[in-house]
Design a protein around this motif. Structure first.
Motif, PDB file in Angstrom:
ATOM      1  N   GLY A 279     -15.958  17.413  -5.510  1.00  0.00           N
ATOM      2  CA  GLY A 279     -16.509  18.723  -5.833  1.00  0.00           C
ATOM      3  C   GLY A 279     -15.753  19.843  -5.160  1.00  0.00           C
ATOM      4  N   ALA A 280     -16.459  20.684  -4.430  1.00  0.00           N
ATOM      5  CA  ALA A 280     -15.872  21.917  -3.909  1.00  0.00           C
ATOM      6  C   ALA A 280     -14.909  21.693  -2.759  1.00  0.00           C
ATOM      7  CB  ALA A 280     -16.975  22.878  -3.474  1.00  0.00           C
ATOM      8  N   ASP A 281     -14.986  20.550  -2.076  1.00  0.00           N
ATOM      9  CA  ASP A 281     -14.145  20.381  -0.889  1.00  0.00           C
ATOM     10  C   ASP A 281     -13.771  18.912  -0.706  1.00  0.00           C
ATOM     11  OD1 ASP A 281     -12.763  20.617   1.439  1.00  0.00           O
ATOM     12  OD2 ASP A 281     -14.465  21.230   2.676  1.00  0.00           O
ATOM     13  N   ALA A 282     -12.495  18.592  -0.959  1.00  0.00           N
ATOM     14  CA  ALA A 282     -11.987  17.224  -0.800  1.00  0.00           C
ATOM     15  C   ALA A 282     -11.221  17.058   0.504  1.00  0.00           C
ATOM     16  CB  ALA A 282     -11.094  16.861  -1.985  1.00  0.00           C
ATOM     17  N   THR A 283     -11.443  17.949   1.462  1.00  0.00           N
ATOM     18  CA  THR A 283     -10.719  17.876   2.736  1.00  0.00           C
ATOM     19  C   THR A 283     -10.919  16.527   3.406  1.00  0.00           C
ATOM     20  OG1 THR A 283     -10.931  20.259   3.058  1.00  0.00           O
ATOM     21  CG2 THR A 283     -10.437  18.943   5.004  1.00  0.00           C
ATOM     22  N   GLY A 284     -12.160  16.091   3.490  1.00  0.00           N
ATOM     23  CA  GLY A 284     -12.438  14.813   4.145  1.00  0.00           C
ATOM     24  C   GLY A 284     -11.764  13.648   3.447  1.00  0.00           C
ATOM     25  N   VAL A 285     -11.729  13.693   2.115  1.00  0.00           N
ATOM     26  CA  VAL A 285     -11.080  12.623   1.357  1.00  0.00           C
ATOM     27  C   VAL A 285      -9.597  12.541   1.706  1.00  0.00           C
ATOM     28  CG1 VAL A 285     -10.445  11.831  -0.961  1.00  0.00           C
ATOM     29  CG2 VAL A 285     -12.729  12.767  -0.534  1.00  0.00           C
ATOM     30  N   LEU A 286      -8.915  13.691   1.692  1.00  0.00           N
ATOM     31  CA  LEU A 286      -7.477  13.674   1.943  1.00  0.00           C
ATOM     32  C   LEU A 286      -7.160  13.396   3.398  1.00  0.00           C
ATOM     33  CD1 LEU A 286      -6.140  16.530  -0.349  1.00  0.00           C
ATOM     34  CD2 LEU A 286      -5.896  14.068  -0.639  1.00  0.00           C
ATOM     35  N   ARG A 287      -7.972  13.912   4.325  1.00  0.00           N
ATOM     36  CA  ARG A 287      -7.728  13.625   5.731  1.00  0.00           C
ATOM     37  C   ARG A 287      -7.849  12.122   6.002  1.00  0.00           C
ATOM     38  NH1 ARG A 287     -11.354  16.765   8.001  1.00  0.00           N
ATOM     39  NH2 ARG A 287      -9.945  18.478   8.564  1.00  0.00           N
ATOM     40  N   GLY A 288      -8.914  11.527   5.466  1.00  0.00           N
ATOM     41  CA  GLY A 288      -9.096  10.088   5.650  1.00  0.00           C
ATOM     42  C   GLY A 288      -8.014   9.277   4.962  1.00  0.00           C
ATOM     43  N   PHE A 289      -7.593   9.728   3.782  1.00  0.00           N
ATOM     44  CA  PHE A 289      -6.538   9.027   3.053  1.00  0.00           C
ATOM     45  C   PHE A 289      -5.237   9.009   3.845  1.00  0.00           C
ATOM     46  CE2 PHE A 289      -2.803   9.834   0.289  1.00  0.00           C
ATOM     47  CZ  PHE A 289      -2.673   8.572  -0.271  1.00  0.00           C
ATOM     48  N   GLY A 290      -4.812  10.176   4.361  1.00  0.00           N
ATOM     49  CA  GLY A 290      -3.559  10.224   5.110  1.00  0.00           C
ATOM     50  C   GLY A 290      -3.582   9.329   6.324  1.00  0.00           C
ATOM     51  N   ALA A 291      -4.667   9.340   7.072  1.00  0.00           N
ATOM     52  CA  ALA A 291      -4.776   8.497   8.266  1.00  0.00           C
ATOM     53  C   ALA A 291      -4.803   7.021   7.887  1.00  0.00           C
ATOM     54  CB  ALA A 291      -6.028   8.872   9.048  1.00  0.00           C
ATOM     55  N   ARG A 292      -5.521   6.701   6.814  1.00  0.00           N
ATOM     56  CA  ARG A 292      -5.645   5.290   6.413  1.00  0.00           C
ATOM     57  C   ARG A 292      -4.318   4.722   5.929  1.00  0.00           C
ATOM     58  NH1 ARG A 292      -6.417   3.090   1.577  1.00  0.00           N
ATOM     59  NH2 ARG A 292      -6.940   5.078   0.581  1.00  0.00           N
ATOM     60  N   VAL A 293      -3.573   5.487   5.162  1.00  0.00           N
ATOM     61  CA  VAL A 293      -2.305   4.987   4.631  1.00  0.00           C
ATOM     62  C   VAL A 293      -1.345   4.661   5.775  1.00  0.00           C
ATOM     63  CG1 VAL A 293      -0.233   5.650   3.355  1.00  0.00           C
ATOM     64  CG2 VAL A 293      -2.478   6.079   2.384  1.00  0.00           C
ATOM     65  N   ASP A 294      -1.294   5.520   6.782  1.00  0.00           N
ATOM     66  CA  ASP A 294      -0.418   5.240   7.915  1.00  0.00           C
ATOM     67  C   ASP A 294      -0.881   4.002   8.661  1.00  0.00           C
ATOM     68  OD1 ASP A 294       1.702   5.926   9.876  1.00  0.00           O
ATOM     69  OD2 ASP A 294      -0.030   6.219  11.198  1.00  0.00           O
ATOM     70  N   ALA A 295      -2.184   3.869   8.886  1.00  0.00           N
ATOM     71  CA  ALA A 295      -2.693   2.701   9.609  1.00  0.00           C
ATOM     72  C   ALA A 295      -2.437   1.412   8.833  1.00  0.00           C
ATOM     73  CB  ALA A 295      -4.190   2.872   9.874  1.00  0.00           C
ATOM     74  N   GLU A 296      -2.559   1.479   7.504  1.00  0.00           N
ATOM     75  CA  GLU A 296      -2.387   0.276   6.696  1.00  0.00           C
ATOM     76  C   GLU A 296      -0.938  -0.190   6.637  1.00  0.00           C
ATOM     77  OE1 GLU A 296      -4.151   1.478   3.074  1.00  0.00           O
ATOM     78  OE2 GLU A 296      -6.213   1.147   3.759  1.00  0.00           O
ATOM     79  N   ALA A 297       0.001   0.686   6.991  1.00  0.00           N
ATOM     80  CA  ALA A 297       1.400   0.252   7.040  1.00  0.00           C
ATOM     81  C   ALA A 297       1.595  -0.865   8.065  1.00  0.00           C
ATOM     82  CB  ALA A 297       2.305   1.435   7.376  1.00  0.00           C
ATOM     83  N   ASP A 298       0.690  -0.978   9.038  1.00  0.00           N
ATOM     84  CA  ASP A 298       0.775  -2.077  10.002  1.00  0.00           C
ATOM     85  C   ASP A 298       0.548  -3.436   9.344  1.00  0.00           C
ATOM     86  OD1 ASP A 298       1.220  -0.294  12.077  1.00  0.00           O
ATOM     87  OD2 ASP A 298      -0.905  -0.117  12.569  1.00  0.00           O
ATOM     88  N   LEU A 299      -0.031  -3.434   8.154  1.00  0.00           N
ATOM     89  CA  LEU A 299      -0.302  -4.683   7.445  1.00  0.00           C
ATOM     90  C   LEU A 299       0.820  -5.051   6.490  1.00  0.00           C
ATOM     91  CD1 LEU A 299      -4.032  -3.984   6.472  1.00  0.00           C
ATOM     92  CD2 LEU A 299      -3.198  -5.209   8.478  1.00  0.00           C
ATOM     93  N   ALA A 300       1.935  -4.313   6.537  1.00  0.00           N
ATOM     94  CA  ALA A 300       2.975  -4.482   5.524  1.00  0.00           C
ATOM     95  C   ALA A 300       3.483  -5.919   5.436  1.00  0.00           C
ATOM     96  CB  ALA A 300       4.143  -3.533   5.809  1.00  0.00           C
ATOM     97  N   HIS A 301       3.492  -6.640   6.565  1.00  0.00           N
ATOM     98  CA  HIS A 301       4.019  -8.000   6.560  1.00  0.00           C
ATOM     99  C   HIS A 301       3.062  -9.002   5.931  1.00  0.00           C
ATOM    100  CE1 HIS A 301       1.406  -7.713  10.062  1.00  0.00           C
ATOM    101  NE2 HIS A 301       1.289  -9.019  10.024  1.00  0.00           N
ATOM    102  N   ASP A 302       1.785  -8.608   5.776  1.00  0.00           N
ATOM    103  CA  ASP A 302       0.746  -9.510   5.272  1.00  0.00           C
ATOM    104  C   ASP A 302       0.514  -9.217   3.791  1.00  0.00           C
ATOM    105  OD1 ASP A 302      -1.685 -10.750   4.560  1.00  0.00           O
ATOM    106  OD2 ASP A 302      -2.401 -10.677   6.630  1.00  0.00           O
ATOM    107  N   THR A 303       1.103 -10.023   2.913  1.00  0.00           N
ATOM    108  CA  THR A 303       1.110  -9.718   1.479  1.00  0.00           C
ATOM    109  C   THR A 303      -0.284  -9.556   0.905  1.00  0.00           C
ATOM    110  OG1 THR A 303       3.159 -10.955   1.253  1.00  0.00           O
ATOM    111  CG2 THR A 303       1.954 -10.483  -0.768  1.00  0.00           C
ATOM    112  N   GLU A 304      -1.163 -10.503   1.178  1.00  0.00           N
ATOM    113  CA  GLU A 304      -2.476 -10.461   0.562  1.00  0.00           C
ATOM    114  C   GLU A 304      -3.293  -9.268   1.050  1.00  0.00           C
ATOM    115  OE1 GLU A 304      -3.325 -12.241  -2.016  1.00  0.00           O
ATOM    116  OE2 GLU A 304      -1.309 -13.085  -1.879  1.00  0.00           O
ATOM    117  N   ARG A 305      -3.292  -9.022   2.362  1.00  0.00           N
ATOM    118  CA  ARG A 305      -4.054  -7.891   2.888  1.00  0.00           C
ATOM    119  C   ARG A 305      -3.441  -6.576   2.420  1.00  0.00           C
ATOM    120  NH1 ARG A 305      -4.858  -8.360   9.160  1.00  0.00           N
ATOM    121  NH2 ARG A 305      -6.294  -6.640   8.760  1.00  0.00           N
TER     122      ARG A 305
END
Length: 572
Positions: A279-305
């Motif tokens: 709706g009017a404010d997706a700030t929380g969505v994008l803030r969480g997305f950016g942080a999550r994508v960086d954290a998930e890079a730690d799983l890069a070696h684990d194909t299934e995860r």
């Protein structure tokens, strides 16, 4: 309250069949409408985040094999073309309904600093500005338009800001503790980079008329982003880094990646669905997305995860008989010592699927060149070997050298370098085909006429051809590097880069690598053109089964002149 106006854009991003996507940023929430002179149109409401407002409009019912002017309306008022702009009308050009016999032209390059940088650093003229001015002057502009502008990284510089942005940062009162005084950190600060770069008048017109796709390199985040595991761990200890990486990835998604997607892919993108649903404010969505994508890079070696959670920045598209696959060389690297990879296993599997198919030309876009000057390649391979040493002092020395000399290209991720060579050899040999990493799996395809790897990053331009020991490899494979669009390499570095191509220094570097136990590269290569150190753009042209590349550099008065032209296929 002032009426909403157009801040950035329009950017014409993808033209797919009879549909096109147009991206804009507005000054306030609004309804954005795009309508063409021949009656096609599309409408979208803006989404909002961090008090900024964006829309991506899908224009429907375009006429095949045509060119039409268009205008952008914001809340019913014409916002583009800008009154008194003095530029030609913006166009949307479509390809034929059956475009298999139609030529394909890709314009590409990387590393563009702004006009404000040029004044401060005395940079040579901007090659993209020069290209835009030449297009504007074409009598038959529609016929002269390329099919796609492919930008290979460093579209903005978060860590090397202009005097204008630095003045803004000095006025900011609330910045994270220890944040670099001359670098952006927050999402709002990132928006100023795009505003400064994309409102350049010639660039704004070019982006409104030539479809574009993009991929990031390190400077969208910070120099040497994800160069190693220890680099990554060290950055995470900085109190300002969490906001910087989350803001950098979120802003990249908004300004660059969203427009890389075709209309159907936008509709299926999970982030876009959450943003528009907010709706009017997706700030929380994008803030969480950016942080999550960086954290998930730690799983890069684990194909299934990785497959279960990781957002994928790589993408692919077809134009006629040309397939373009754009690869993320930065965000999702595997950084484990002894197991380094440019792409995680799950994304590599995706790439293998896209790399095989019924096409005449395969183009792989990667921010980092696959084939470097051989002398530099061998030094990077030697450094990776030392970094994997069980002796802490040796590994520590190699890590310090890796960072100091930017030794983090494909050669420093040797498993990926060899895997890419094997893939190209397999494709270039023809049947049996593969849709996985197993020879003989999936349908069989004839070898394509050409394989080209587009690269940037290194601030000089060159053409190199790969040579395989297997005579069955019939498809020519070329490295096409064009960098920078608007920047420059320090004068002291140029002799070293030239020496990297010389047999003597390259042989010495190869001996150094061999002394550390590095085996001979699985492919050899030689330079066909370059190195050229000025600002440049390149054009890759496919006509039938022929391919040709032209690299054009800027002159002192801001025009373009050819500095290299090479046929990439026999008889073309």
């Amino acid at each position: 309250m002032p009426a909403p106006r157009l801040l950035i854009g329009p950017l014409l991003r993808r033209v797919v069949g009879t549909r096109a996507t147009v991206w804009v940023e507005t000054s306030a929430p609004a309804t954005v409408r795009v309508r063409t002179a021949d009656g096609a149109e599309g409408t979208a409401a803006t989404f909002s985040a961090y008090d900024h407002h964006y829309a991506i409009v899908v224009v429907e019912a375009l006429t095949p094999d045509s060119a039409t002017t268009y205008e952008v309306l914001v809340d019913g008022e014409v916002a583009w073309p800008a009154p008194g702009g003095g530029f030609p009308p913006s166009l949307i050009r479509t390809r034929a309904a059956d475009d298999r016999e139609q030529p394909v032209r890709l314009v590409f390059g990387s590393c563009r600093e702004t006009t404000q940088h040029a004044t401060a650093r005395r940079l040579p003229p901007d090659a993209l500005d020069a290209y835009a001015r030449r297009l504007m002057a074409e009598p038959d502009r529609a016929a002269a338009l390329p099919d796609l502008l492919v930008l290979l990284g460093d579209q903005v510089y978060a860590d090397e800001t202009s005097p204008t942005v630095r003045r803004l940062l000095r006025r900011r009162r609330r910045r994270p503790k220890g944040a670099p005084a001359t670098q952006v950190v927050s999402f709002d600060e990132y928006t100023k980079l795009y505003l400064e770069s994309w409102r350049d008048p010639e660039i704004r017109w070019l982006f409104s008329t030539v479809p574009s796709v993009m991929i990031f390199d390190d400077h969208e985040i910070i120099d040497d982003w994800n160069t190693s595991a220890s680099w990554r761990a060290g950055m995470r200890r900085q109190p300002w880094w969490a906001e910087r990486i989350a803001s950098g990835l979120a802003s990249y998604w908004v300004y660059q990646h969203l427009g890389n997607l075709a209309p159907d892919e936008i509709a299926a993108d999970p982030v876009y669905a959450r943003v528009t649903a907010a709706g009017a404010d997706a700030t929380g969505v994008l803030r969480g997305f950016g942080a999550r994508v960086d954290a998930e890079a730690d799983l890069a070696h684990d194909t299934e995860r990785w497959r279960a959670v990781q957002y994928q920045w790589s993408y692919a598209l077809d134009l006629g008989r040309t397939r373009l696959v754009m690869l993320d060389n930065r965000c999702s690297r595997v950084l484990e010592a002894g197991n380094r990879a440019m792409l995680p296993p799950g994304e590599w599997s995706w790439f293998l699927d896209r790399a095989h198919g019924a096409y005449d030309h395969l183009v792989v876009g990667a921010s980092l060149p696959w084939l470097l000057p051989p002398g530099i390649h061998h030094v990077e391979a030697w450094n990776e070997r030392l970094a994997d040493s069980r002796h802490r002092r040796v590994a520590g020395f190699a890590e310090r050298l890796r960072r100091a000399l930017d030794l983090e290209h494909w050669a420093a991720f040797r498993r990926s370098f060899d895997a890419l060579a094997a893939l190209f050899a397999r494709i270039g040999s023809g049947p049996p085909g593969s849709t996985g990493d197993r020879v003989g799996a999936g349908p069989a395809y004839p070898p394509p006429a050409s394989i080209s790897i587009l690269g940037g990053d290194v601030h000089h331009s060159y053409v190199a051809r790969a040579r395989f020991d297997d005579p069955a490899v019939r498809t020519p494979v070329h490295q096409l590097t064009c960098s920078p669009i608007h920047n420059q390499v320090p004068a002291a570095m140029r002799p070293l880069m030239r020496l990297g191509w010389s047999p003597g220094p390259a042989g010495a570097a190869r001996a150094l690598a061999r002394s550390a136990g590095v085996r001979r590269p699985s492919v050899r290569w030689r330079k066909l053109a370059g190195p050229y150190f000025g600002n440049a753009v390149a054009t890759l042209t496919h006509r039938g089964r022929s391919a040709e590349v032209t690299i054009e550099g800027t002159t002192g008065d801001g025009h373009l002149r050819p500095v290299a032209r090479r046929r990439l296929t026999p008889g073309s």
